[in-house]
Design an enzyme around this catalytic site. Structure first.
Site, PDB file in Angstrom:
ATOM      1  N   HIS A  56       0.877  -1.168   0.000  1.00  0.00           N
ATOM      2  CA  HIS A  56       0.000   0.000   0.000  1.00  0.00           C
ATOM      3  C   HIS A  56       0.914   1.216   0.000  1.00  0.00           C
ATOM      4  CE1 HIS A  56      -2.324  -3.057   2.309  1.00  0.00           C
ATOM      5  NE2 HIS A  56      -3.377  -2.549   1.700  1.00  0.00           N
ATOM      6  N   ASP A  59       2.402   1.770   3.312  1.00  0.00           N
ATOM      7  CA  ASP A  59       3.315   0.762   3.879  1.00  0.00           C
ATOM      8  C   ASP A  59       4.743   1.213   3.593  1.00  0.00           C
ATOM      9  OD1 ASP A  59       1.081  -0.818   4.335  1.00  0.00           O
ATOM     10  OD2 ASP A  59       1.418  -2.097   2.580  1.00  0.00           O
ATOM     11  N   MET A  90       2.570  -5.811  -7.901  1.00  0.00           N
ATOM     12  CA  MET A  90       1.255  -5.226  -7.602  1.00  0.00           C
ATOM     13  C   MET A  90       1.423  -4.100  -6.581  1.00  0.00           C
ATOM     14  SD  MET A  90      -1.123  -5.286  -4.883  1.00  0.00           S
ATOM     15  CE  MET A  90      -1.766  -6.733  -4.029  1.00  0.00           C
ATOM     16  N   GLU A 183     -11.135  -6.298  -5.182  1.00  0.00           N
ATOM     17  CA  GLU A 183     -11.137  -7.343  -4.145  1.00  0.00           C
ATOM     18  C   GLU A 183     -12.367  -7.205  -3.258  1.00  0.00           C
ATOM     19  OE1 GLU A 183      -7.499  -7.414  -1.927  1.00  0.00           O
ATOM     20  OE2 GLU A 183      -8.364  -8.599  -0.297  1.00  0.00           O
ATOM     21  N   LYS A 185     -14.960  -8.223  -0.095  1.00  0.00           N
ATOM     22  CA  LYS A 185     -14.977  -8.754   1.277  1.00  0.00           C
ATOM     23  C   LYS A 185     -16.352  -8.401   1.843  1.00  0.00           C
ATOM     24  CE  LYS A 185     -12.211  -8.754   5.526  1.00  0.00           C
ATOM     25  NZ  LYS A 185     -11.113  -8.124   6.270  1.00  0.00           N
ATOM     26  N   GLU A 219     -10.032 -13.327  -2.627  1.00  0.00           N
ATOM     27  CA  GLU A 219      -9.250 -13.786  -1.472  1.00  0.00           C
ATOM     28  C   GLU A 219      -9.970 -14.949  -0.797  1.00  0.00           C
ATOM     29  OE1 GLU A 219      -7.339 -11.009   1.182  1.00  0.00           O
ATOM     30  OE2 GLU A 219      -8.120 -12.081   2.922  1.00  0.00           O
ATOM     31  N   HIS A 222     -12.022 -14.140   2.311  1.00  0.00           N
ATOM     32  CA  HIS A 222     -13.204 -13.301   2.120  1.00  0.00           C
ATOM     33  C   HIS A 222     -14.394 -14.095   1.618  1.00  0.00           C
ATOM     34  CE1 HIS A 222     -10.353  -9.564   1.707  1.00  0.00           C
ATOM     35  NE2 HIS A 222     -10.226 -10.212   2.851  1.00  0.00           N
ATOM     36  N   ASP A 247      -5.502 -13.474  -3.791  1.00  0.00           N
ATOM     37  CA  ASP A 247      -4.988 -13.358  -2.422  1.00  0.00           C
ATOM     38  C   ASP A 247      -5.178 -14.701  -1.726  1.00  0.00           C
ATOM     39  OD1 ASP A 247      -4.243 -10.750  -2.752  1.00  0.00           O
ATOM     40  OD2 ASP A 247      -5.584  -9.920  -1.226  1.00  0.00           O
ATOM     41  N   ASP A 257     -12.134 -12.400  10.856  1.00  0.00           N
ATOM     42  CA  ASP A 257     -11.163 -12.399   9.752  1.00  0.00           C
ATOM     43  C   ASP A 257      -9.808 -12.909  10.254  1.00  0.00           C
ATOM     44  OD1 ASP A 257      -9.665 -11.824   7.524  1.00  0.00           O
ATOM     45  OD2 ASP A 257      -9.771  -9.650   7.760  1.00  0.00           O
ATOM     46  N   ASP A 259      -7.015 -14.515   8.490  1.00  0.00           N
ATOM     47  CA  ASP A 259      -5.755 -14.377   7.729  1.00  0.00           C
ATOM     48  C   ASP A 259      -4.751 -15.478   8.062  1.00  0.00           C
ATOM     49  OD1 ASP A 259      -6.401 -12.214   6.163  1.00  0.00           O
ATOM     50  OD2 ASP A 259      -5.487 -10.716   7.464  1.00  0.00           O
ATOM     51  N   ASP A 289      -1.821 -13.133   1.226  1.00  0.00           N
ATOM     52  CA  ASP A 289      -2.315 -11.998   2.013  1.00  0.00           C
ATOM     53  C   ASP A 289      -2.746 -12.517   3.382  1.00  0.00           C
ATOM     54  OD1 ASP A 289      -3.131  -9.622   2.931  1.00  0.00           O
ATOM     55  OD2 ASP A 289      -4.952  -9.482   1.721  1.00  0.00           O
TER      56      ASP A 289
END
Ligand code: GCO
Ligand code: MN
Ligand code: MN
Length: 389
Positions: A56, A59, A90, A183, A185, A219, A222, A247, A257, A259, A289
């Site tokens: 991002h 980031d 990406m 994406e 979710k 993802e 998601h 993802d 969530d 991950d 991800d």
């Protein structure tokens, strides 16, 4: 661990700066790991054998960085990429972290926030392209509501569409070699997020000004949060030629969530997912991800990253065995065999085929009585996955 499951550049394994860089903060507790710099994270990814790193905007460059700081950060990051051979396939925008986006970015009720979201994304696209990104991901984490009293969903869809259209035109004007991947979710962090599934986005894309440059970034977690079969979503995206990115992680149905490390929980689903991607020859990035358990230190983060890639390759090997298993293939052949009993062959419509079909006498009872051997097929599948075939 020099074996067949070593990650190689051609496997296209990528991680976000925010994944291996996740310091373990959660809604109930503080960080448990040191915050590593983008340069340190690039070196960590090179050490574990990844192909690429995604980020991002913030980031890499903090949201309030001065121009001189931005230039220094980007220069150091580029040097780390050159030193390690790590690529940037990406990039994406953080349109969820700052309080300005508490009621959404492109769908915010405040026209100033919508305009700021576009400006922030334009700058982040410039940065992503500068570093080599070919895919630009949009995850609308705040594009939703807590209460439907606050926003008209039709107005929200219109704003979302206007925002994405604006940005496709921007990319074209700049002559960037870049596609968008949307994406979905269903919830978290908002109570309800608009366009909650991959299928929703596939329909929405067709309403945009430039559908040809927009695909999806589904993802695992998601679709699982929506209670759906992820591989089926991937198949639909592939069929629509819209699988621009993926993802990979893992998620138990009915939980927050999570991950989780890819392939660590939904073993059978992940097997069929990898089999699908490999069978059709998906050539895009395999992006993880997810993040390490909060119990881990930096070495544990490396275990997490290595495990993600290794599991993908293990599933890939199991898929190869499944495809080559004589008994499994025999059962599939039997299922697909032409009946040879005079049943008309109905492919594409023609008046003659319709006439033939209209006059055919079916033995309905026999059709219903036939056993399909799916129990055997599934058991054989499980035995391949569990390593006894
Ligand atoms: C999540 C999302 C994000 C996005 C990321 C890239 O659940 O938080 O998966 O990690 O993928 O923002 O756009
Ligand atoms: Mn996610
Ligand atoms: Mn994601």
């Amino acid at each position: 661990m020099a074996d067949a499951y070593q990650p190689k550049p051609e496997h296209r394994f990528t991680f976000g700066l925010w994944t291996v860089g996740n310091p373990g903060r959660d809604p109930f507790g503080e960080p448990v790991r040191p915050v590593l710099s983008p340069v340190e994270l690039v070196h960590l990814l090179a050490e574990v054998g990844a192909y690429g790193v995604n980020f991002h905007d913030n980031d890499l460059v903090p949201i309030d960085a001065a121009a001189a700081d931005r230039d220094r950060i980007v220069r150091d990051f580029k040097a780390a990429l050159a030193d390690t051979g790590i690529t940037v396939p990406m990039a994406t925008t953080n349109l969820f972290g700052d309080p300005a986006f508490k009621d959404g970015a492109f769908t915010s009720n405040d026209a100033r926030v919508r305009a700021y979201a576009l400006q922030k994304t334009m700058r982040a696209i410039d940065l992503g392209v500068e570093l080599g990104a070919k895919v630009y991901v949009f995850w609308g984490g705040r594009e939703g509501v807590e209460t439907d009293a606050s926003k008209d969903p039709l107005e929200a869809l219109k704003r979302y569409r206007d925002g994405l259209n604006f940005l496709t035109h921007y990319v074209k004007d700049r002559k960037y070699d870049l596609v968008f991947a949307l994406e979905a979710k269903p919830n978290e962090p908002r109570h309800d997020i608009y366009l909650p599934t991959t299928g929703s986005f596939l329909a929405f894309i067709e309403t945009l000004d430039h559908p040809e440059m927009v695909g999806v970034n589904p993802e695992v977690a998601h679709e699982h949060m929506s209670g759906l079969n992820f591989m089926h979503a991937i198949a639909q995206a592939w069929d629509a030629k819209k699988l621009f990115h993926i993802d990979l992680n893992d998620q138990a149905f009915g939980r927050y969530d999570q991950d989780l490390r890819f392939g660590s929980h939904s073993i059978k689903s992940c097997f069929f997912l990898v089999k699908f991607l490999e069978d059709v020859g998906y050539a895009g990035m395999r992006h993880f991800d997810s993040h390490a358990y909060r119990t881990e230190d930096v070495e544990g983060v490396k275990d997490f990253a290595r495990g993600s890639m290794r599991s993908y390759l293990l599933y890939k090997e199991k898929a190869r065995r499944w495809n080559e298993d004589k008994e499994i293939q025999g059962l599939l052949k039997e299922l697909a065999a032409a009946p040879g009993d005079g049943t008309p062959d109905v492919g594409r419509y023609s008046a003659a085929t319709a006439e033939k079909l209209a006059g055919h006498a079916f033995d309905r009872k026999a059709l219903g009585a036939r056993g399909l051997k799916y129990e055997r097929l599934d058991q054989l599948t499980l035995e391949v996955i569990l390593g006894v075939r």
